[in-house]
Scaffold this active site. Sequence first.
Site, PDB file in Angstrom:
ATOM      1  N   TYR A   7       4.347   5.423  11.205  1.00  0.00           N
ATOM      2  CA  TYR A   7       4.606   4.028  11.575  1.00  0.00           C
ATOM      3  C   TYR A   7       5.465   3.250  10.571  1.00  0.00           C
ATOM      4  O   TYR A   7       5.748   2.081  10.790  1.00  0.00           O
ATOM      5  CB  TYR A   7       3.293   3.279  11.819  1.00  0.00           C
ATOM      6  CG  TYR A   7       2.279   3.338  10.685  1.00  0.00           C
ATOM      7  CD1 TYR A   7       2.399   2.515   9.578  1.00  0.00           C
ATOM      8  CD2 TYR A   7       1.196   4.214  10.746  1.00  0.00           C
ATOM      9  CE1 TYR A   7       1.471   2.556   8.551  1.00  0.00           C
ATOM     10  CE2 TYR A   7       0.260   4.256   9.725  1.00  0.00           C
ATOM     11  CZ  TYR A   7       0.406   3.427   8.629  1.00  0.00           C
ATOM     12  OH  TYR A   7      -0.528   3.470   7.615  1.00  0.00           O
ATOM     13  N   HIS A  58      -3.596   4.444   4.696  1.00  0.00           N
ATOM     14  CA  HIS A  58      -4.705   3.491   4.799  1.00  0.00           C
ATOM     15  C   HIS A  58      -5.988   4.130   4.301  1.00  0.00           C
ATOM     16  O   HIS A  58      -6.729   3.547   3.513  1.00  0.00           O
ATOM     17  CB  HIS A  58      -4.861   3.043   6.250  1.00  0.00           C
ATOM     18  CG  HIS A  58      -5.943   2.048   6.455  1.00  0.00           C
ATOM     19  ND1 HIS A  58      -7.177   2.388   6.961  1.00  0.00           N
ATOM     20  CD2 HIS A  58      -6.001   0.720   6.208  1.00  0.00           C
ATOM     21  CE1 HIS A  58      -7.945   1.311   7.018  1.00  0.00           C
ATOM     22  NE2 HIS A  58      -7.243   0.295   6.560  1.00  0.00           N
ATOM     23  N   ARG A  75       0.861  -1.186   0.000  1.00  0.00           N
ATOM     24  CA  ARG A  75       0.000   0.000   0.000  1.00  0.00           C
ATOM     25  C   ARG A  75       0.895   1.232   0.000  1.00  0.00           C
ATOM     26  O   ARG A  75       1.451   1.614   1.029  1.00  0.00           O
ATOM     27  CB  ARG A  75      -0.894  -0.030   1.241  1.00  0.00           C
ATOM     28  CG  ARG A  75      -2.010   1.009   1.227  1.00  0.00           C
ATOM     29  CD  ARG A  75      -2.634   1.134   2.613  1.00  0.00           C
ATOM     30  NE  ARG A  75      -1.773   1.915   3.495  1.00  0.00           N
ATOM     31  CZ  ARG A  75      -1.541   1.651   4.773  1.00  0.00           C
ATOM     32  NH1 ARG A  75      -2.062   0.587   5.345  1.00  0.00           N
ATOM     33  NH2 ARG A  75      -0.754   2.438   5.490  1.00  0.00           N
TER      34      ARG A  75
END
Length: 390
Positions: free
Chosen positions: A296, A287, A283
């Site tokens: 992160y 998100h 990805r």
Amino acid sequence: MRHHETVVTPPGEHDITDGGPDMVQFLDAEGNRLETNETNAPYAEIVEALTPEDGRAMYRDLVLVRRVDAEGHALQRQGELGLWPSLLGQEAAQVGAGRAMREQDYAFPGYREHGVAWCKGVPPENLLGMFRGVNNGGWDSNANNFHLYTIVIGNQMLHATGYAMGIQRDGAVGTGDESRDAAVMAFTGDGGTAQGDYNEALVFAGVANAPVVFFVQNNQWAISEPNYKQFRIPPYLRARGFGFPGVRVDGNDVLASYAVAKAAMDAARAGQGPTLIEAFTYRMGAHTTSDDPTKYRVAAEVDIWREKDPIKRMRGFLETKGYADAAFFDAVDAEADELAARIRKACQEMPDPELPTMFDDIYVDEHPVVAAERAEFVSYHSSFEGEGAH
């Protein structure tokens, strides 16, 4: 006394950029056609059967799907949409899987499957309308055999398995009639594999030998959680515990994704039961537009995957083979611009729905409870008429 040792790989030793020797792949990062080997051999015939026209069509899909996604992201940032979940980087997995489905096959998406929607003929405007909040969260699923987006993680896997068992009971499996035999493909991410609904669906599918393919897009991150916090055995290996095959495919290789998905769907339609496909991909974006992935994950990881870009890879293949020229690529880019302008205009001009319409499609037939709720809802809003006139 301990009877066995359990080995846990330290987080720092997990390589999320290499799918390993079990991964089915036909194109390298530059678009070079890889030699047939033990892993990809079962699917080589499917790839070899593709024509140059098929290759150009897949490339067009990749580019247009990415442009729809980019426009959705931009519209959200400009306040036109409430939210947008990006598929950037996952185009090849979705286009490959989507193109492997026949018209009568049914897709059960999560909420990021814009590429599958495109391949099933769902207008991009439908997706934008959902995230704009003007189409009551959905569309007519039967119009394109593409179910509503499912926000509850993993819930669509149960829907898909149940629908597949229905196809089975309707006698539309294993008849040998290509216009009748059907199967289902259900989509989720790596994080979805940790949900109870997902695992229950695989149990039912395995026991019932249901005509369903579970397509897991392993994009390495379940929102902000890496794989090693989600599972200790890769998704494709876990299929065996449910009694059916599992395959890992390069999710950035549209040819491989198509071939593996086609083989699995053909088997399901023929009555050979479920398959779990793990598309090993990444990805590239957040998100959703409410997420900040820089909190992160490290930039170096993203840079490695950027070199594996599925569109660059497919373009390299077409150029190397002489299947497409500069005029073709320019025409696809121009079409992408036109598509972006069309859906942007359509999004901004979408009318708000009439309030009572949210009650229209809850049940097939009129339901007294829903009718009473509709009447109460209309009465409540009518009570405000005339207020604020002065």
